[in-house]
Motif scaffolding. Structure first.
Motif, short mmCIF file in Angstrom:
data_model
loop_
_atom_site.label_atom_id
_atom_site.label_comp_id
_atom_site.label_asym_id
_atom_site.label_seq_id
_atom_site.Cartn_x
_atom_site.Cartn_y
_atom_site.Cartn_z
N LEU A 46 0.85 -1.13 -0.02
CA LEU A 46 0.21 0.09 -0.14
C LEU A 46 0.92 1.15 0.14
O LEU A 46 0.53 2.25 -0.56
N GLN A 50 0.28 3.81 -2.93
CA GLN A 50 -0.26 5.21 -2.49
C GLN A 50 0.98 6.05 -2.68
O GLN A 50 0.58 7.47 -3.07
N VAL A 78 1.51 9.11 4.26
CA VAL A 78 1.61 7.92 3.52
C VAL A 78 2.84 7.13 4.47
O VAL A 78 2.70 6.30 4.58
N MET A 100 -4.03 4.98 4.56
CA MET A 100 -3.67 4.77 3.00
C MET A 100 -4.85 5.18 2.16
O MET A 100 -4.84 5.05 1.03
#
Length: 124
Positions: A46, A50, A78, A100
């Motif tokens: 993730l 992201q 993030v 996220m």
């Protein structure tokens, strides 16, 4: 604010440990360890996904001459979310997963803007 942060560093690990003991009693040590590894791998995926999306938006802002302040905050969130996902624990994983989600990050950014508006930050 320092007292609250200190209390957070004391309370969160205790809660995480209690949750580990409780969940281990319910599902067993093997599944618990598997879940910890799974969330770390998911977190890495993730953060990559992201982070790349934020990077593209930041690059676009720079190309058209906009200040990329919003995207820099999203990028920092993030990274924080990724660090929380790599930290073993259910509470930290929940917060990391939430960070996220772009809408959650935007909400955190807006709260931060309201919090710091009118305050002077001096960096020496």
């Amino acid at each position: 604010m320092g007292v609250y942060l200190g209390a957070l560093f004391l309370v969160v690990p205790i809660l995480e440990l209690l949750l580990f003991v409780y969940v281990e009693g319910r599902i067993g040590l093997g599944r618990l360890l598997l879940g910890i590894v799974f969330t770390a791998v998911l977190g890495a995926f993730l953060v990559r996904q992201q982070g790349f999306a934020v990077w593209l938006r930041l690059r676009e802002d720079l190309l058209v001459g906009r200040l990329p302040g919003t995207q820099l905050v999203h990028g920092a969130l993030v990274l924080v979310g990724g660090a929380l996902l790599l930290t073993p624990g259910f509470l930290t994983d929940a917060v990391g997963l939430a960070l996220m989600v772009p809408l959650v990050r935007e909400g955190v950014r807006r709260v931060g803007v309201r919090f710091f508006r009118g305050r002077t930050i001096i960096i020496e």
